[in-house]
Design an enzyme around this catalytic site. Structure first.
Site, short mmCIF file in Angstrom:
data_model
loop_
_atom_site.label_atom_id
_atom_site.label_comp_id
_atom_site.label_asym_id
_atom_site.label_seq_id
_atom_site.Cartn_x
_atom_site.Cartn_y
_atom_site.Cartn_z
N ILE A 40 25.88 15.87 54.26
CA ILE A 40 24.68 14.98 54.39
C ILE A 40 25.20 14.35 55.75
O ILE A 40 24.21 14.02 56.57
CB ILE A 40 24.84 13.96 53.23
N GLU B 49 50.28 18.01 39.99
CA GLU B 49 50.08 17.67 38.64
C GLU B 49 49.55 18.74 37.59
O GLU B 49 49.06 18.47 36.55
CB GLU B 49 49.89 16.25 38.46
N GLY C 108 60.70 28.35 43.34
CA GLY C 108 60.29 29.49 42.23
C GLY C 108 59.75 28.92 40.76
O GLY C 108 59.63 29.71 39.83
N1 COS Z 1 53.26 17.45 25.23
C1 COS Z 1 54.64 17.64 24.36
N2 COS Z 1 55.00 18.81 24.38
C2 COS Z 1 54.46 19.98 25.15
C3 COS Z 1 53.41 19.70 25.92
C4 COS Z 1 52.76 18.43 26.01
N3 COS Z 1 51.75 18.02 26.82
N4 COS Z 1 53.17 20.94 26.46
C5 COS Z 1 53.86 21.88 25.91
N5 COS Z 1 54.99 21.05 25.13
C6 COS Z 1 56.05 21.66 24.40
C7 COS Z 1 55.39 23.11 23.46
O1 COS Z 1 55.10 22.48 22.44
C8 COS Z 1 56.81 23.83 23.56
O2 COS Z 1 57.59 23.42 22.46
P1 COS Z 1 58.61 24.32 21.74
O3 COS Z 1 59.74 24.47 22.76
O4 COS Z 1 59.26 23.08 20.68
O5 COS Z 1 57.77 25.26 21.11
C9 COS Z 1 57.15 23.63 24.82
O6 COS Z 1 56.95 22.30 25.61
C10 COS Z 1 57.07 24.82 25.85
O7 COS Z 1 55.77 24.91 25.96
P2 COS Z 1 54.85 26.19 26.18
O8 COS Z 1 55.20 27.41 25.55
O9 COS Z 1 53.52 25.81 26.10
O10 COS Z 1 55.35 26.29 27.89
P3 COS Z 1 54.87 27.27 29.06
O11 COS Z 1 56.34 27.75 29.65
O12 COS Z 1 53.77 28.42 28.69
O13 COS Z 1 54.10 26.36 30.05
C11 COS Z 1 52.21 25.03 30.72
C12 COS Z 1 52.87 25.47 29.62
C13 COS Z 1 51.84 26.16 31.75
C14 COS Z 1 51.27 24.18 30.25
C15 COS Z 1 53.34 24.02 31.47
O14 COS Z 1 54.40 24.96 32.00
C16 COS Z 1 52.64 23.31 32.84
O15 COS Z 1 51.87 22.39 32.46
N6 COS Z 1 52.83 24.01 34.03
C17 COS Z 1 52.33 23.08 35.09
C18 COS Z 1 53.29 22.30 35.58
C19 COS Z 1 52.78 21.14 36.64
O16 COS Z 1 51.93 20.35 36.47
N7 COS Z 1 53.44 21.21 37.91
C20 COS Z 1 53.19 20.27 38.81
C21 COS Z 1 54.31 19.77 39.28
S1 COS Z 1 54.59 18.06 39.01
S2 COS Z 1 53.87 17.05 40.63
#
Ligand code: COS
Length: 379
Positions: free
Chosen positions: A337, A363, A129
């Site tokens: 191709i 990722e 989830g």
């Molecule tokens: N570097 C440092 N901090 C980060 C960051 C980054 N790249 N991205 C987000 N943060 C921090 C934010 O600043 C925020 O901090 P505060 O709690 O201090 O405000 C916190 O993390 C939460 O960030 P945000 O509110 O943006 O979180 P969301 O739940 O909206 O999620 C996304 C953001 C969608 C971008 C994130 O969940 C994501 O990348 N999801 C995909 C995950 C993924 O790649 N999964 C693949 C599996 S791994 S194989």
């Protein structure tokens, strides 16, 4: 593009290219068809320093940089995208967070084995989830005495079957989502840890993708990685680096698609001439190369920014988005191709096509990359 690289980077790229052509290319298709993990190749890669390229020699790394790392992952993925992701997930998603967030004791304990490839690493964030919404982690970690007790299950862990060291994200303050998760280092020999389902996938079949089950898995208190309840940031910073690895893997697939197509277009005759003489084919080849170089430049820029210690969150997402879409398109064109032959297992392009798709998913999907880029533009 060599003028953008240092002499050391060019030397490393050429060394990895030779290794990949001689050792990886001959076995890539057979390993992939048989879901065989390339254990001997990974061992050799470790001996060559390829499992810890961008980390200091004091911990057993090769002491190079992230540009070198991206070049190496591209060269490996040119011949085998499975081997590319084994190296990339290990380096970007496990060595990197331990090096970046670990205590000195954690670095001394885990990095030498990981950076030399003696032990393989795996990253466990995703759950049934909690995919794109990675803050929705349900796996819990509760401190009891001097142990963290972990319960739950993780999905889609690359290298999950072979790994001995995991960086794993669990909730330490349920209900707080992104502000209530922490990162842990978990060893596979810990009682209560076990491998669950091994995924059967469309591509990258030489790399394992495993479910990890944790049942009262007791991890030493000292294995908390980074600060308590700050694990989401550990995961996000780690994924920024991981996205460079996947961009590099995608570049390898795109280049493989182009190079095989170029060769085939010169050899294949129809209407009494090589199909490379036809403008339709020439335009496909031209577009493939332009797109490949555009994606390469984005990946080079993001890697340079990481090397310089700059914030490269948006640039990593741009590189990953572009390179993965370029790889998918290049692999599709490569089959076009090759015509009907391209749809058979007699040519590698069908493997490239199957391997390319995952780069748009793991990722962070392409939609997540666009979200990261748009948020950065709007902030
Ligand atoms: N570097 C440092 N901090 C980060 C960051 C980054 N790249 N991205 C987000 N943060 C921090 C934010 O600043 C925020 O901090 P505060 O709690 O201090 O405000 C916190 O993390 C939460 O960030 P945000 O509110 O943006 O979180 P969301 O739940 O909206 O999620 C996304 C953001 C969608 C971008 C994130 O969940 C994501 O990348 N999801 C995909 C995950 C993924 O790649 N999964 C693949 C599996 S791994 S194989």
């Amino acid at each position: 593009m060599d003028f953008l690289l240092t002499e050391e980077q060019v030397m490393l790229r050429d060394t990895v290219s030779k290794f990949a052509k001689e050792r990886i290319a001959p076995v890539a298709s057979d390993n992939e068809k048989n879901h065989r993990y390339p254990a001997d190749i990974i061992k050799e890669a470790g001996e060559m320093g390829l499992m810890g390229i961008a980390y200091p020699s004091e911990y057993g790394g090769a002491g190079m940089d992230y540009v070198s790392y991206f070049l190496a992952v591209e060269e490996i993925s040119r011949w085998c995208a499975s081997t590319g992701v084994i190296v990339s997930a290990h380096s970007s998603l496990v060595c990197d967070p331990i090096y970046r967030f670990g205590t000195e004791e954690q670095k001394q304990k885990f990095l030498p084995d990981l950076l030399s490839g003696r032990k393989i690493g795996s990253f466990s964030l995703t759950e049934a989830g909690a995919g794109s919404d990675s803050g929705a982690t349900k796996t819990t970690a509760v401190l009891k005495g001097d142990k963290w007790v972990l319960n739950g299950s993780k999905l889609f862990a690359t290298n999950g079957k072979e790994a001995e060291v995991f960086v794993l994200i669990a909730s330490t303050n349920p209900g707080q989502k992104t502000r209530g998760v922490s990162a842990f280092i978990v060893e596979s020999n810990t009682p209560g840890y076990k491998i669950g389902k091994l995924e059967k996938k469309l591509g990258i079949k030489s790399s394992s993708t495993a479910e990890i089950i944790l049942e009262d898995c007791e991890v030493p208190k000292d294995n908390l990685l980074g600060d308590l309840n700050k694990g989401f940031k550990v995961a996000m910073v780690t994924l920024d680096g991981g996205r460079l690895g996947i961009a590099s893997q995608a570049l390898g697939i795109a280049r493989a698609s182009f190079e095989d197509s170029l060769k085939y277009a010169k050899e294949r005759h129809q209407f009494d001439e090589p199909i490379a003489n036809f403008q339709a084919i020439q335009w496909m080849l031209a577009d493939m190369w332009v797109e490949y170089e555009a994606a390469w430049l984005l990946t080079w820029r993001a890697s340079m920014m990481k090397d310089k210690g700059m914030n490269y969150n948006r640039e990593a997402a741009m590189a990953k988005l572009k390179a993965s879409e370029v790889a998918m398109k290049a692999a599709t064109t490569a089959i076009q191709i090759h015509g009907g032959y391209g749809y058979t297992e007699d040519f590698n392009v069908e493997r490239y096509f199957r391997d390319a798709k995952i780069t748009e998913l793991y990722e962070g999907t392409s939609e997540i990359q666009r979200m990261v880029i748009a948020r950065s533009l709007l902030s």
